[in-house]
Design an enzyme around this catalytic site. Structure first.
Site, mmCIF file in Angstrom:
data_model
loop_
_atom_site.group_PDB
_atom_site.id
_atom_site.type_symbol
_atom_site.label_atom_id
_atom_site.label_comp_id
_atom_site.label_asym_id
_atom_site.label_seq_id
_atom_site.Cartn_x
_atom_site.Cartn_y
_atom_site.Cartn_z
ATOM 1 C CE1 TYR A 95 -3.241 -2.725 -0.231
ATOM 2 C CE2 TYR A 95 -4.578 -1.262 1.086
ATOM 3 C CZ TYR A 95 -4.457 -2.370 0.274
ATOM 4 O OH TYR A 95 -5.567 -3.126 -0.008
ATOM 5 C CE LYS A 120 1.264 -17.221 -1.281
ATOM 6 N NZ LYS A 120 0.364 -18.397 -1.294
ATOM 7 C CG ASP A 162 -2.592 -19.384 0.243
ATOM 8 O OD1 ASP A 162 -1.873 -18.999 1.174
ATOM 9 O OD2 ASP A 162 -2.187 -20.158 -0.634
ATOM 10 C CG ASP A 205 -7.981 -3.535 2.361
ATOM 11 O OD1 ASP A 205 -9.088 -3.453 2.901
ATOM 12 O OD2 ASP A 205 -7.655 -2.865 1.374
#
Ligand code: NAI
Length: 345
Positions: A129, A181, A215, A239
């Site tokens: 971001y 991740k 995930d 988010d």
């Protein structure tokens, strides 16, 4: 416009745009009935800021939040693609609002999931971001390739994970899950995981820790959300997962958020300006109202936050008064009036 007397706390009110003014109006009326101690300094931002002063983030708004260090903010529209940069992101940067706290709790029984009680802590300033983005031209296509760089720092990762653990300690929580991740984005989110594990050691024996790849976390949130207590993660994942969490408790109309930093704290709904229903008087004010409850806790008025939450529960459960998005037929105003009756009862 701003007032501060002995028993009142100066706070900035940013009604926002889209459904913002409708839900802000309802929330302020309910807070008035509760005799919440805020003295509001009303400031326009976003599209409303452009209309009133030609600037989506007017200097007067920044000055007000800088002074009060406390704000309740309605949603602000961000044009997709071109146009101005997200005012929400600029506010986070301007006041160093590094921690985004998004708690969700089941309030309406009979949904797909019962007894959900999860707090998501999202890093608010870094990751993808930061939007260091550019295009590279190939042949006659000036935008043939898009490149975006993310930034995570050890210092910020440590700070946000510490915030999550401190929150867990102070609110009697048992476990913090670090979401990442690191299997693919080994540097960007590997660093976050590494720093998170370091901080977790300081809380050994007090707060349990585990970690999940984002995930897998998304799937587990659907299969067995009750295994989660406090989740801490990077900006983009936070988010996305916070909207998923909102879905577990009845949708975006139910999800509040707090942006907390050293220079200020800004409380808001997770949802946006909902242009599809703006001006119709049917928006659900609960998310912003629950954000106001977080704001009351922030100024050490947990007594009022507790009264507010129980008035909301009585309204949606015993009285069965609800807006359309949560299975009722009440307008924003009717819903607010029903909550006010419970506050005053
Ligand atoms: P959105 O959250 O505004 O709307 C998504 C869907 O949820 C819509 O169907 C809307 O009607 C519904 N919804 C949202 N809040 C509701 C409420 N209180 N009561 C009943 N239904 C509600 O998301 P969208 O459409 O992607 O974004 C619209 C604008 O809001 C965009 O410009 C976006 O950038 C901005 N936005 C601003 C945020 C903020 O100010 N913190 C956060 C998210 C989006």
């Amino acid at each position: 416009m701003s007032t501060q007397s002995n028993d009142r706390i100066a706070a900035t009110l940013i009604p926002g745009d889209g459904i913002g003014p409708e839900i802000s109006n309802a929330v302020v009326k309910i807070l008035d009935a509760l005799e919440a101690p805020f003295a509001w300094d009303v400031q326009q931002g976003g599209m409303a800021g452009i209309e009133s002063s030609g600037d989506p983030l007017p200097a007067a708004l920044l000055e007000s939040v800088g002074r009060t260090k406390l704000a309740l903010k309605g949603p602000l529209t961000t044009p997709v693609g071109g146009g101005f940069r997200s005012v929400n992101v600029r506010l986070r940067e301007a006041f160093g609002l590094y921690a985004n706290l998004r708690p969700v709790r089941t309030m309406i029984p009979g949904g797909r999931y019962e007894d959900i009680d999860i707090v998501l802590v999202r890093e608010n300033l870094e990751g993808l971001y930061v939007a260091f983005e550019h295009f590279i031209a190939v042949g006659d296509d000036p935008r043939a390739v898009a490149i975006s760089q993310g930034i995570n720092t050890r210092e910020e990762a440590r700070r946000i994970v510490r915030f999550a653990f401190e929150y867990a300690v102070q609110h009697g929580r048992k476990k913090v899950t670090i979401v990442h991740k690191a299997n693919v984005l080994k540097a960007l989110t590997g660093l976050f995981l590494e720093a998170g594990r370091e901080i977790a050691k300081e809380y050994e024996g007090r707060i349990a820790v585990d970690d999940r790849i984002v995930d897998a976390c998304a799937m587990q949130l659907v299969l067995n959300p009750w295994q989660f207590d406090v989740i801490v993660t990077t900006n983009l994942f936070g988010d996305i997962l916070s909207d998923q969490l909102a879905g577990l408790v009845g949708g975006l109309g139910m999800a509040p958020g707090a942006n907390i930093g050293e220079k200020a704290a800004i409380f808001e709904a997770v949802h946006g300006s909902a242009p599809d229903i703006a001006g119709q008087g049917i928006a659900n004010p609960l998310a912003l109202l629950l954000a106001a409850a977080l704001m009351l806790e922030h100024v050490q008025r947990s007594d009022l936050a507790g009264r507010l939450r129980s008035a909301i529960l009585q309204t949606v459960q015993a009285d069965s008064v609800r807006t359309r998005d949560i299975g009722g037929s009440a307008s924003t105003q009717e819903f607010a009036d029903a909550i006010i009756r419970r506050v005053l009862a």
